[in-house]
Design a protein around this motif. Structure first.
Motif, PDB file in Angstrom:
ATOM      1  N   ARG A   2       5.633   2.007  -0.937  1.00 47.75           N
ATOM      2  CA  ARG A   2       4.352   2.205  -1.575  1.00 47.75           C
ATOM      3  C   ARG A   2       3.272   1.147  -1.585  1.00 47.75           C
ATOM      4  O   ARG A   2       2.245   1.544  -1.234  1.00 47.75           O
ATOM      5  CB  ARG A   2       4.480   2.647  -2.957  1.00 47.75           C
ATOM      6  CG  ARG A   2       4.614   4.097  -3.064  1.00 47.75           C
ATOM      7  CD  ARG A   2       4.844   4.539  -4.409  1.00 47.75           C
ATOM      8  NE  ARG A   2       5.992   4.383  -5.038  1.00 47.75           N
ATOM      9  CZ  ARG A   2       6.374   4.276  -6.609  1.00 47.75           C
ATOM     10  NH1 ARG A   2       5.349   4.528  -7.268  1.00 47.75           N
ATOM     11  NH2 ARG A   2       7.570   4.030  -6.855  1.00 47.75           N
ATOM     12  N   LYS A   3       3.856  -0.052  -1.653  1.00 50.92           N
ATOM     13  CA  LYS A   3       2.608  -1.086  -1.258  1.00 50.92           C
ATOM     14  C   LYS A   3       2.309  -1.163  -0.075  1.00 50.92           C
ATOM     15  O   LYS A   3       1.173  -1.366   0.216  1.00 50.92           O
ATOM     16  CB  LYS A   3       3.395  -2.370  -1.966  1.00 50.92           C
ATOM     17  CG  LYS A   3       3.949  -2.541  -3.259  1.00 50.92           C
ATOM     18  CD  LYS A   3       2.821  -3.318  -3.957  1.00 50.92           C
ATOM     19  CE  LYS A   3       3.102  -3.172  -5.509  1.00 50.92           C
ATOM     20  NZ  LYS A   3       2.167  -3.697  -6.351  1.00 50.92           N
ATOM     21  N   ARG A   4       3.296  -1.112   0.821  1.00 49.66           N
ATOM     22  CA  ARG A   4       2.737  -1.125   2.331  1.00 49.66           C
ATOM     23  C   ARG A   4       2.025  -0.123   2.648  1.00 49.66           C
ATOM     24  O   ARG A   4       1.042  -0.092   3.369  1.00 49.66           O
ATOM     25  CB  ARG A   4       4.018  -1.041   3.092  1.00 49.66           C
ATOM     26  CG  ARG A   4       4.872  -2.420   3.652  1.00 49.66           C
ATOM     27  CD  ARG A   4       5.583  -2.292   4.656  1.00 49.66           C
ATOM     28  NE  ARG A   4       6.717  -1.352   4.386  1.00 49.66           N
ATOM     29  CZ  ARG A   4       7.486  -0.843   5.384  1.00 49.66           C
ATOM     30  NH1 ARG A   4       7.271  -1.105   6.623  1.00 49.66           N
ATOM     31  NH2 ARG A   4       8.560   0.049   5.022  1.00 49.66           N
ATOM     32  N   PRO A  45      -0.606   6.463  -4.085  1.00 52.45           N
ATOM     33  CA  PRO A  45      -0.204   7.309  -2.776  1.00 52.45           C
ATOM     34  C   PRO A  45      -0.679   8.709  -3.240  1.00 52.45           C
ATOM     35  O   PRO A  45      -0.795   9.241  -4.185  1.00 52.45           O
ATOM     36  CB  PRO A  45       1.138   7.130  -2.665  1.00 52.45           C
ATOM     37  CG  PRO A  45       1.881   6.786  -4.080  1.00 52.45           C
ATOM     38  CD  PRO A  45       0.746   6.116  -4.717  1.00 52.45           C
ATOM     39  N   LEU A  46      -0.931   9.278  -2.007  1.00 48.42           N
ATOM     40  CA  LEU A  46      -1.195  10.657  -2.208  1.00 48.42           C
ATOM     41  C   LEU A  46       0.032  11.637  -2.004  1.00 48.42           C
ATOM     42  O   LEU A  46       0.550  11.775  -0.837  1.00 48.42           O
ATOM     43  CB  LEU A  46      -2.161  11.338  -1.036  1.00 48.42           C
ATOM     44  CG  LEU A  46      -3.414  10.404  -0.848  1.00 48.42           C
ATOM     45  CD1 LEU A  46      -4.272  10.894   0.510  1.00 48.42           C
ATOM     46  CD2 LEU A  46      -4.441  10.447  -2.061  1.00 48.42           C
ATOM     47  N   PRO A  49       7.504  12.875   2.564  1.00 47.78           N
ATOM     48  CA  PRO A  49       6.454  12.925   1.544  1.00 47.78           C
ATOM     49  C   PRO A  49       6.370  11.339   0.960  1.00 47.78           C
ATOM     50  O   PRO A  49       7.075  10.804   0.667  1.00 47.78           O
ATOM     51  CB  PRO A  49       6.808  13.717   0.595  1.00 47.78           C
ATOM     52  CG  PRO A  49       8.079  14.314   1.131  1.00 47.78           C
ATOM     53  CD  PRO A  49       8.541  13.568   2.144  1.00 47.78           C
ATOM     54  N   ALA A  50       5.047  11.116   0.523  1.00 49.76           N
ATOM     55  CA  ALA A  50       4.724   9.833  -0.044  1.00 49.76           C
ATOM     56  C   ALA A  50       5.464   9.454  -1.295  1.00 49.76           C
ATOM     57  O   ALA A  50       5.875   8.299  -1.844  1.00 49.76           O
ATOM     58  CB  ALA A  50       3.258   9.585  -0.293  1.00 49.76           C
ATOM     59  N   GLU A  98      -2.607  -7.552  -5.698  1.00 52.83           N
ATOM     60  CA  GLU A  98      -1.141  -7.698  -5.557  1.00 52.83           C
ATOM     61  C   GLU A  98      -0.083  -7.013  -4.766  1.00 52.83           C
ATOM     62  O   GLU A  98       0.762  -6.395  -5.295  1.00 52.83           O
ATOM     63  CB  GLU A  98      -0.660  -7.529  -7.093  1.00 52.83           C
ATOM     64  CG  GLU A  98      -1.316  -8.703  -8.136  1.00 52.83           C
ATOM     65  CD  GLU A  98      -0.731  -8.799  -9.239  1.00 52.83           C
ATOM     66  OE1 GLU A  98       0.607  -8.488  -9.490  1.00 52.83           O
ATOM     67  OE2 GLU A  98      -1.425  -8.957 -10.381  1.00 52.83           O
ATOM     68  N   VAL A  99      -0.232  -6.938  -3.463  1.00 52.31           N
ATOM     69  CA  VAL A  99       0.537  -6.218  -2.831  1.00 52.31           C
ATOM     70  C   VAL A  99       2.103  -6.644  -2.628  1.00 52.31           C
ATOM     71  O   VAL A  99       2.950  -6.091  -1.928  1.00 52.31           O
ATOM     72  CB  VAL A  99      -0.118  -5.790  -1.214  1.00 52.31           C
ATOM     73  CG1 VAL A  99      -1.103  -5.042  -1.161  1.00 52.31           C
ATOM     74  CG2 VAL A  99      -0.496  -7.121  -0.713  1.00 52.31           C
ATOM     75  N   MET A 100       2.266  -7.866  -2.786  1.00 51.46           N
ATOM     76  CA  MET A 100       3.345  -8.859  -2.690  1.00 51.46           C
ATOM     77  C   MET A 100       4.311  -8.460  -4.052  1.00 51.46           C
ATOM     78  O   MET A 100       5.401  -8.819  -3.999  1.00 51.46           O
ATOM     79  CB  MET A 100       3.305 -10.267  -2.332  1.00 51.46           C
ATOM     80  CG  MET A 100       2.196 -10.592  -1.416  1.00 51.46           C
ATOM     81  SD  MET A 100       2.722 -10.248   0.258  1.00 51.46           S
ATOM     82  CE  MET A 100       1.339 -10.885   1.105  1.00 51.46           C
TER      83      MET A 100
END
Lengths: 238, 341
Positions: free
Chosen positions: A140-142, A87-88, A131-132, A160-162
């Motif tokens: 964060r994955k989403r 994430p930024l 803020p991220a 591996e987003v799950m």
């Protein structure tokens, strides 16, 4: 739509990806699975240009895109997420997604509208203005997915987003991808350890171990494959 | 105009306008010493704003910004010295030379993947190369320096003479004050507007995570180069001003690393990556320095100034690592509203 041919990459003699070939059909959802260290993320890095292959080709709609820079790959239509979310941090969730949306938008105002749309799609509510760095791991994955989606890719590579999601969250995420795939025809290639998601989503599974292809086919067939079972569970001693 | 003040609370906007108006009225009240300190404040604010574009927004550390001050100063100074060309014409070659040098350093660094401190070392190295080159270059006076002719410290107060003083940058201190104050405001407006565009957001993305930025389709090399070039040009404006205000140019002092450090201290104290941090920091640090210089003379304690600088830096880094401005902004209730928030 996406095809890799004879892709090969070694790091100082250690072969990470070994003469690998596979394809993802347009409008389909493919999965790339394998035990830890099998070389899955390296394959993504080779496809997106983060790494340069020693040999082999990456073809997108038949066009050779081997060795293109990651930003060029993105503009060619490949969206990707990172296994360790990037994430930024100091920017808000919305700004994160808006920057992705600037890829295809004419200006900041248009990108902001697009970012809103993607955030709604992924059910970001009040978190959008946070803020991220304040996000939890699943969020964060989403956000990874939202950033990649905002660039309007034709094929989305999900790394591996799950992982780390609760089963209900996994189901929600699966639902989002299924809808995207059905409604917009988005092609997806996912690296995943959560078999629940792989079984639910993908029509075609590619299994690799030590960088080599060991099996491919429909998911229910692949999970019964002896070579696959061996590499996950080990071989029985004679 | 809308984009300039969009999302800024009304009280912050009015506060800013008031401060700027007061700064423009300052020469009516103050002269001599106070005015010369204010000139220094604005000058450092311009340099700080320029450095902040590169470090605060695009995330690229430069420890060699003296290079661009020197190139700007010498480009315009030499044209004046040899051909009698004025500062505003000299500004064009100053921009070109500094911008080109920034592009070269940036390209060498970024093309070959030199990041972080290693890139910062490269910026120091280039400032040193150029200093040594200029030390031995006879046309611009070499190490014995270049001196610009000083004239008309007092001018007639009719419109033509005043216009002439501004055009030639030869005149009393208040002329210089108005030029550098306007320069400071112009830099502020420029950066503010830039940060609302694609370029600004891409810089932030690169600062936060270069790989993530690239994966979102951002040509990292191009936007980093753009940051260096814009930063170099803004710094070169400060250099041109320095040449005509100071009138004496020595490679040894103008390209010195002390100068590169001096201009970034204010930004660190004021707040890296904020628009007003460089300005607040420049004013705070300059006045602190002046006050300490006086105290130092009164009590005859050599080194008091440097010691206090050190303590101030330590205190800021320990207690307000984000700088004074983010803290002051919250205190004054002037935080910017996020769009659509």
């Amino acid at each position: 739509m996406l095809e890799v041919r004879g892709l090969h990459k070694s790091f100082r003699g250690l072969v990470a990806v070994n003469e690998l070939s596979f394809a993802v059909a347009k409008g389909s959802i493919g999965a790339l699975i394998g035990p830890n260290g099998a070389g899955k993320t390296t394959v993504f890095n080779l496809i997106t240009g983060a790494l340069r292959p020693d040999r082999g080709q990456v073809l997108l709609d038949g066009k050779d895109i081997t060795g293109r820079r990651p930003d060029q790959a993105c503009r060619d239509g490949i969206g990707r997420t990172f296994q360790v979310a990037k994430p930024l941090n100091d920017l808000t969730v919305e700004e994160n997604v808006m920057i992705g949306a600037l890829r295809a938008a004419r200006g900041v105002a248009e990108a902001r509208v697009e970012a809103r749309r993607v955030l709604d799609l992924l059910a970001f509510g009040r978190e959008a203005t946070k803020p991220a760095h304040e996000l939890t791991l699943p969020d964060r994955k989403r956000l990874e997915v939202a950033k990649a989606l905002a660039t309007k890719p034709r094929i989305l590579l999900l790394d591996e987003v799950m992982a780390g999601l609760r089963p209900t969250e996994t189901d929600q995420m699966v639902e989002v991808f299924r809808r995207l795939n059905q409604e917009t025809g988005l092609t997806i290639l996912l690296i995943e350890h959560v078999m629940r998601a792989v079984m639910a989503l993908s029509g075609h599974v590619t299994v690799i171990n030590y960088g080599s292809l060991i099996a491919e086919g429909p998911p229910d067939q692949v999970v019964r494959d002896q070579a696959v079972l061996d590499c996950y569970l080990g071989q029985e001693a004679d | 105009m809308r984009s300039l003040f969009e999302g800024v609370p009304a009280r912050a906007a009015w506060g800013l306008v008031c401060v700027i108006v007061l700064l423009y009225l300052a020469p009516l009240v103050f002269g001599g010493y106070v005015l010369s300190v204010l000139i220094l404040c604005c000058y450092l604010a311009v340099l700080g704003q320029a450095w902040n574009v590169m470090m605060g927004f695009a995330g690229q550390l430069s420890l060699g910004h003296a290079l661009y001050i020197g190139l700007g100063a010498y480009a315009s100074g030499a044209l004046f010295f040899h051909f009698g060309l004025g500062p505003w014409i000299g500004l064009i070659p100053a921009f070109i030379v500094a911008g080109a040098m920034g592009a070269l350093i940036g390209w060498l660094g970024f093309r070959f993947g030199i990041r972080g401190v290693y890139f910062a070392l490269l910026t120091i190295a280039f400032a040193e190369f150029v200093r040594i080159l200029f030390d031995h270059w006879g046309w611009i006076g070499g190490s014995s320096g270049m001196f610009l002719l000083v004239q008309n410290r007092n001018i007639d107060m009719d419109a033509a003479s005043i216009a002439n003083a501004f055009w030639t940058l030869r005149g009393p201190n208040w002329v210089f004050y108005y030029v550098i104050l306007t320069g400071m405001v112009a830099c502020l407006v420029t950066v503010r507007l830039l940060m609302r565009t694609r370029v600004g957001y891409y810089w932030l993305a690169i600062r936060e995570d270069q790989e993530a930025a690239q994966a979102m389709g951002i040509n990292v090399l191009r936007y980093k180069l753009l940051a260096v070039v814009i930063s170099a040009m803004m710094t070169a404006f400060g250099g041109v001003f320095y040449a005509f205000y100071n009138n004496t140019l020595y490679p040894e002092s103008i390209f010195s690393i002390d100068r590169s450090i001096e201009l970034l201290l204010g930004v660190i104290i004021g707040g890296i990556g904020t628009l007003f941090g460089p300005i607040l920091g420049a004013f705070a640090l300059t006045w602190l320095g002046e006050g300490l210089s006086i105290t130092q003379e009164w009590f005859d304690i050599a080194g008091l100034k440097l010691l206090t600088y050190g303590v101030a830096m330590l205190a800021i880094i320990l207690f307000r690592p984000a700088g004074l401005w983010p803290w002051l902004r919250r205190l004054l209730g002037m935080e910017e509203r996020r769009p659509d928030a």
